[in-house]
Each structure stands twice: as structure tokens, then as C-alpha cells.
Write an enzyme that holds these catalytic residues in place. Structure first.
Site, PDB file in Angstrom:
ATOM      1  N   GLY A 179       0.827  -1.207   0.000  1.00 27.26           N
ATOM      2  CA  GLY A 179       0.000   0.000   0.000  1.00 27.26           C
ATOM      3  C   GLY A 179       0.858   1.251   0.000  1.00 27.26           C
ATOM      4  CG  PHE A 180       0.250   6.107   0.335  1.00 30.50           C
ATOM      5  CD1 PHE A 180       1.355   6.722  -0.249  1.00 30.50           C
ATOM      6  CD2 PHE A 180      -0.427   6.770   1.350  1.00 30.50           C
ATOM      7  CE1 PHE A 180       1.773   7.974   0.174  1.00 30.50           C
ATOM      8  CE2 PHE A 180      -0.025   8.019   1.774  1.00 30.50           C
ATOM      9  CZ  PHE A 180       1.078   8.617   1.193  1.00 30.50           C
ATOM     10  CB  ILE A 181       1.460   4.368   4.807  1.00 29.44           C
ATOM     11  CG1 ILE A 181       0.537   5.579   4.603  1.00 29.44           C
ATOM     12  CG2 ILE A 181       2.433   4.620   5.976  1.00 29.44           C
ATOM     13  CD1 ILE A 181      -0.378   5.895   5.784  1.00 29.44           C
ATOM     14  CG  ASP A 210      -0.613  -5.673   0.103  1.00 31.14           C
ATOM     15  OD1 ASP A 210      -0.281  -4.594   0.605  1.00 31.14           O
ATOM     16  OD2 ASP A 210      -1.662  -5.803  -0.587  1.00 31.14           O
ATOM     17  CB  ALA A 214      -1.508   1.426  10.902  1.00 32.06           C
ATOM     18  CE1 TYR A 241     -10.750   2.524   7.667  1.00 33.46           C
ATOM     19  CE2 TYR A 241     -10.769   4.791   8.429  1.00 33.46           C
ATOM     20  CZ  TYR A 241     -10.087   3.706   7.953  1.00 33.46           C
ATOM     21  OH  TYR A 241      -8.738   3.780   7.776  1.00 33.46           O
TER      22      TYR A 241
END
Ligand code: UDP
Length: 328
Positions: free
Chosen positions: A18-20, A39, A125, A157
């Protein structure tokens, strides 16, 4: 003898494509760690790992965190775990609420259960979404949380990530698991996609194409953006400190900006001829959508723990996203 410059060598990163997660991979490889990623490539991309894949210290396992077996094997091999895998982006959350809840709760349950079996330190996270509709800023880790009605899927969420926090803290309290929780605030930078709603990559793409900038609502709502390089420094610093277990930390930027001012700043920095287009929230998402008016982290706790302060300005964030978007 470890070759790593950090107090750990073998790292497992869930959601590392992913991005981070992928920036975390690059940073840890650069510090001499051996890095394994789990992932399922659902929202992450193997292209985010283009430079990592050439490194002999890197391993990618394509699997879901909902699947315990690969997780158990990878956990055995790791000294520490960064659990970054989660449903991501307001658009995905609104459009796919079942997957959001199942991934966030089931995935974290599995990661914590495996970490607990081997007593491996784990960083979970979390997100500033958990502060919900609080209007008094800045948000402190011990503040009460104000969430909306269950009819509105956005709050699922926040609740699912809150359950992750509760479960991690429960494992710490009950089993002594070294678990740390980090609430990330609007992290931005190269590799972030606007596909799932994220505002800066969306505005930058629109500005570069001289198309209307899609400001939702009246644009008076604010956010505090954080460059991914600062976020990664904070994540690694907390785990390396060895003294963050059993605690919750905010991690974010410093400058609160309205979405309208953000749009103007992006237009100015790209020299775009775009105009602002104001879109009601119910048209942007649906009639059950609710936005937060303000979001600013109090960074006192993480600053005291590891001396963290953001080094990158909002202009740096925008310029880096512009550079990346131009190159894609
Ligand atoms: N937003 C916007 N236009 C877009 C996408 C987002 O005005 O095309 C707004 C959104 O309503 C929110 C802010 O920008 O107020 C940040 O949105 P994002 O989805 O990036 O993150 P959030 O903080 O809402 O999780």
C-alpha cells in the site's frame, strides 16, 4: 551480529504494497532490515514495491491477513510486525462497508493472535477517523470520541479501527503483548491514489489537467496533512524506542488548512487554470454521508516519546505529489 542500524532486523509489514506500507518497506530496507510483506494487492500495488523487489533482503507474500497460515509463517520469521493492512479511503468505505468491517476487524484479530503466540512486538496502524465528530482541536490521545449513527457507514470504519485498538490494548493488558497503536492523520505523498477518495492526489490530477477542482461541501472543513516521509519516521521511531508498548500515539502534520484554501494552493503551485467546483456531500457520496469539520492532531505525546516533529511543509507535500503525478 545484526546488519540493521535499528534495534531489530527482521520485519513483517502487512499491507506493505500500500501507499504508507511501501514507503515503510523502502525506509527499513535502507536501514539494513530484512523485510517481508503480506499483502493481497486489493488496494495496494506491486508497482509500489518496484525498487524493493530488486533487494535480496525483501520478500513479498501475496495473501490476505484474513488467512492465518501465511501470517503464522511470516510472524515466525519476524522480530517485529507493522500491521498496516486495512480497508482504506472514504470512497471504498462508503461503497464496500462489509469488506471494510471484515478486513479491519478479522485481519487485526489474526495479526494480534499470531503476534501473541510468539510474543512479537506489533505496531497497529489506526486512524484519526476514531476521533469522529469532535470539534475541539487539537485531538489528544485520551480525549473522548464522538461518533455518529450506525445508519451512516462511515462510522463503521471508525468503529472497526477502534475495535482494533481495544483488542491490541487488551492483548497488552491481559497477555503482556508489546502492542503499540498509532493514529495516522491524513498522510499524503507519492504513490497515494485518488481512486479511493484521497483529496490531495485528486486535486493535483484535476489541477494538472486544468479540470474543475471537486471541492465537497463549502470547503470550509479542515484537515492537517502529513508527508509520508514524516509518518514513516514516526512509525519506525516508535517501534525502535522499545518503550511505546501499551500506548496510543497520534502521528501527523502541524498546519491546519481548509479544503478550499488547499484547492487554491494546489492551483497556485501547479500554475493551473482550474476553477473550484463545489459539490454537495450527498452528491459526492450519498445522503447518509457525514464529513468531519476539523481535524488537527496534538503531537505532544509522540514528541515527548521520540522527539517527533514533522519536517515537511504542506507545500513540500503538494510538490512531491505533483512530481509523482507528472511522472506516472
Ligand atoms: N474532499 C474534497 N474533494 C475530493 C475529495 C475529498 O473536497 O475530491 C474533501 C473531503 O470531503 C474531506 C477532505 O477533502 O473533507 C479530506 O478528504 P479525504 O478523503 O482525503 O480524507 P478524510 O480526512 O475525509 O478521511
Amino acid at each position: 551480529m545484526t546488519k540493521s542500524t535499528l534495534p531489530f532486523e527482521r520485519v513483517l509489514i502487512t499491507g506493505g504494497a500500500g501507499f504508507i506500507g511501501s514507503h515503510l518497506v523502502d525506509a527499513l530496507l535502507a536501514q539494513g532490515c530484512k523485510v517481508e510483506v503480506i499483502d493481497d494487492l486489493s488496494t495496494g500495488s506491486v508497482h509500489n514495491l518496484d525498487s524493493a523487489i530488486a533487494n535480496p533482503n525483501f520478500k513479498l507474500t501475496v495473501a490476505s491477513v484474513l488467512d492465518s497460515q501465511p501470517l503464522a509463517i511470516a510472524t515466525d520469521r519476524a522480530d517485529v510486525i507493522f500491521h498496516m493492512a486495512a480497508a482504506v479511503g472514504v470512497r471504498l468505505i462508503v461503497e464496500n462497508p462489509v469488506r471494510t468491517i471484515e478486513t479491519n476487524i478479522g485481519g487485526t484479530e489474526n495479526v494480534l493472535a499470531e503476534a501473541r503466540k510468539k510474543n512479537k512486538p506489533v505496531l497497529v496502524a489506526s486512524t484519526s477517523e476514531v476521533y469522529g465528530k469532535r470539534s475541539e482541536v487539537p485531538f489528544r490521545e485520551d480525549d473522548d470520541l464522538i461518533l455518529g449513527a450506525s445508519r451512516r457507514p462511515r462510522w463503521a470504519y471508525a468503529c472497526s479501527k477502534l475495535m482494533d485498538e481495544f483488542l491490541a490494548l487488551a492483548h497488552h493488558r491481559q497477555n503482556g503483548l508489546p502492542a503499540t497503536i498509532v493514529r495516522l492523520f491524513n498522510t499524503v505523498g507519492p504513490r497515494q491514489t485518488g481512486r479511493y477518495g484521497m483529496v490531495i492526489p485528486r486535486f493535483v490530477s484535476q489541477a494538472l489537467a486544468n479540470q474543475p477542482i471537486s471541492v465537497y461541501g463549502d470547503g470550509s472543513q479542515t484537515r492537517t496533512f502529513c508527508h509520508v516521509a514524516d509518518a514513516v519516521r514516526g512509525l519506525v521511531g516508535l517501534v525502535a524506542s522499545g518503550s511505546a508498548a501499551g500506548q496510543v500515539f497520534n502521528l501527523g502534520g502541524e498546519r491546519e488548512v481548509s479544503i478550499r484554501d488547499l484547492a487554491q494552493l494546489i492551483i497556485a503551485r501547479t500554475g493551473s487554470s482550474s476553477q473550484l467546483e463545489f459539490i454537495p456531500f450527498e452528491k459526492a457520496y450519498d445522503e447518509d454521508f457525514e464529513d468531519m469539520q476539523r481535524r488537527v492532531p496534538d503531537l505532544t505525546k509522540i514528541n515527548r516519546a521520540i522527539g517527533y516533529q514533522p519536517l515537511k511543509k504542506l507545500e513540500d507535500v503538494i510538490d512531491d505529489v505533483v512530481g509523482y503525478t507528472r511522472g506516472v
